[in-house]
Scaffold this motif. Sequence first.
Motif, PDB file in Angstrom:
ATOM      1  N   UNK A 165      -7.914   5.537   7.372  1.00 20.24           N
ATOM      2  CA  UNK A 165      -8.488   5.698   6.002  1.00 20.24           C
ATOM      3  C   UNK A 165      -7.264   6.511   4.960  1.00 20.24           C
ATOM      4  N   UNK A 166      -6.471   7.547   5.401  1.00 20.46           N
ATOM      5  CA  UNK A 166      -5.431   7.881   4.702  1.00 20.46           C
ATOM      6  C   UNK A 166      -4.288   6.827   4.463  1.00 20.46           C
ATOM      7  N   UNK A 167      -4.070   6.004   5.484  1.00 22.74           N
ATOM      8  CA  UNK A 167      -3.288   4.705   5.205  1.00 22.74           C
ATOM      9  C   UNK A 167      -3.629   3.856   4.277  1.00 22.74           C
ATOM     10  N   UNK A 168      -4.915   3.463   4.151  1.00 25.30           N
ATOM     11  CA  UNK A 168      -5.626   2.650   3.278  1.00 25.30           C
ATOM     12  C   UNK A 168      -5.421   3.066   1.860  1.00 25.30           C
ATOM     13  N   UNK A 169      -5.730   4.493   1.682  1.00 31.37           N
ATOM     14  CA  UNK A 169      -5.633   5.371   0.489  1.00 31.37           C
ATOM     15  C   UNK A 169      -4.234   5.359   0.037  1.00 31.37           C
ATOM     16  N   UNK A 170      -3.302   5.612   0.994  1.00 34.52           N
ATOM     17  CA  UNK A 170      -1.827   5.703   0.514  1.00 34.52           C
ATOM     18  C   UNK A 170      -1.437   4.504  -0.101  1.00 34.52           C
ATOM     19  N   UNK A 171      -1.817   3.258   0.531  1.00 37.31           N
ATOM     20  CA  UNK A 171      -1.327   2.130   0.004  1.00 37.31           C
ATOM     21  C   UNK A 171      -1.577   1.703  -1.532  1.00 37.31           C
ATOM     22  N   UNK A 172      -3.075   2.059  -1.626  1.00 35.39           N
ATOM     23  CA  UNK A 172      -3.839   1.858  -2.566  1.00 35.39           C
ATOM     24  C   UNK A 172      -3.266   2.867  -4.011  1.00 35.39           C
ATOM     25  N   UNK A 173      -2.780   4.059  -3.637  1.00 32.31           N
ATOM     26  CA  UNK A 173      -2.336   4.933  -4.588  1.00 32.31           C
ATOM     27  C   UNK A 173      -0.922   4.680  -5.041  1.00 32.31           C
ATOM     28  N   UNK A 174      -0.172   3.890  -4.062  1.00 31.80           N
ATOM     29  CA  UNK A 174       1.562   3.595  -4.337  1.00 31.80           C
ATOM     30  C   UNK A 174       1.496   2.209  -4.742  1.00 31.80           C
ATOM     31  N   UNK A 175       0.204   1.502  -5.021  1.00 30.91           N
ATOM     32  CA  UNK A 175       0.355   0.237  -5.404  1.00 30.91           C
ATOM     33  C   UNK A 175       0.722  -0.750  -4.447  1.00 30.91           C
ATOM     34  N   UNK A 176       0.719  -0.511  -3.197  1.00 34.46           N
ATOM     35  CA  UNK A 176       1.299  -1.533  -2.166  1.00 34.46           C
ATOM     36  C   UNK A 176       0.139  -2.520  -1.672  1.00 34.46           C
ATOM     37  N   UNK A 177       0.586  -3.944  -2.027  1.00 36.14           N
ATOM     38  CA  UNK A 177      -0.290  -4.857  -1.477  1.00 36.14           C
ATOM     39  C   UNK A 177       0.150  -5.824  -0.541  1.00 36.14           C
ATOM     40  N   UNK A 178       1.571  -5.680   0.068  1.00 34.87           N
ATOM     41  CA  UNK A 178       2.293  -6.564   0.841  1.00 34.87           C
ATOM     42  C   UNK A 178       3.050  -5.725   1.671  1.00 34.87           C
ATOM     43  N   UNK A 179       3.407  -6.517   2.891  1.00 42.78           N
ATOM     44  CA  UNK A 179       4.296  -5.681   4.041  1.00 42.78           C
ATOM     45  C   UNK A 179       5.247  -6.668   3.970  1.00 42.78           C
ATOM     46  N   UNK A 180       6.491  -6.054   4.528  1.00 48.99           N
ATOM     47  CA  UNK A 180       6.781  -4.678   4.444  1.00 48.99           C
ATOM     48  C   UNK A 180       7.258  -4.032   3.105  1.00 48.99           C
ATOM     49  N   UNK A 181       6.674  -3.091   2.702  1.00 44.35           N
ATOM     50  CA  UNK A 181       7.004  -2.147   1.652  1.00 44.35           C
ATOM     51  C   UNK A 181       7.159  -0.769   1.859  1.00 44.35           C
ATOM     52  N   UNK A 182       8.469  -0.402   1.258  1.00 42.68           N
ATOM     53  CA  UNK A 182       8.884   1.191   1.484  1.00 42.68           C
ATOM     54  C   UNK A 182       8.563   1.825   0.164  1.00 42.68           C
ATOM     55  N   UNK A 183       8.047   3.120   0.548  1.00 45.38           N
ATOM     56  CA  UNK A 183       7.966   3.830  -0.596  1.00 45.38           C
ATOM     57  C   UNK A 183       8.750   4.952  -0.431  1.00 45.38           C
ATOM     58  N   UNK A 184       9.530   5.469  -1.417  1.00 51.16           N
ATOM     59  CA  UNK A 184      10.644   6.402  -1.331  1.00 51.16           C
ATOM     60  C   UNK A 184       9.731   7.838  -2.004  1.00 51.16           C
ATOM     61  N   UNK A 185       9.502   8.706  -1.221  1.00 52.38           N
ATOM     62  CA  UNK A 185       9.148   9.886  -1.706  1.00 52.38           C
ATOM     63  C   UNK A 185       8.030  10.059  -2.829  1.00 52.38           C
TER      64      UNK A 185
END
Length: 240
Positions: A165-185
């Motif tokens: 659930x945290x992973x799902x929320x993290x992707x939603x909050x940071x706007x990730x909708x495809x992989x691989x995507x890297x979020x820096x800090x």
Amino acid sequence: TPRPTMLRTLALIASLALPGLTLAQAAEAPRPGIDYQEITPAQPLFGPPGKIEVAEVFSYHCIHCADFQPHINRWKARLPADVRLTYVHAAFGGAIDNLARGFYAAETLGATERTHDAFFNAFHVERKIKTGSLEEVADVYAGLGLDRKKLLETMNSFGVTSKVNRAKQFAQRTGVNATPTVVVNGRYRVSATADRGFEGMIRTIDFLVARERAAQARPAAPAAAAAPAAARPAPAPAGR
């Protein structure tokens, strides 16, 4: 010989990039809005604070993630002490969530280092995943040396469910909708581009890590001095 206009353009790029870059390096500097997107407002990290977090949102079913993994491995080998690499398995629904459960169960059991690359191989080379069921995922991990019963119990545990659930929320909050995507800090979202590929993605990560490090090193602005309290009028003399 470079034209004056070109030199002025390169000088401008250099001025916008990190200090110390040469003109040639500045010309190859990551491009805002292309090589990376700024996340506004910045989002909380997936892991604990204290280090610059480089969070790779990936999925085992994603062939591009499998292709990116050797690049990440080479980058990880020179990981600075103030940087943390965090794998975040995408949870976009369906069988992908079962793969996420398998990943977080293996992580909980302390097996990620020896199973991560091997699971990519099992999926994309050995073709051991057909339906993506929990039972099938458990079979793959059992083949990699994990206790199958313990793994299944962990996959269905409250702790793993919370991580999915945290992973799902993290992707939603940071706007990730495809992989691989890297979020820096929690501040920047990085994806590969057609012209620079995965190596360009790694250079962008390094660029943004350096930017975050420089930002953290800047001294905090001094607090504004408190304004003196307004003088109160003297009380009127008491009547006699």
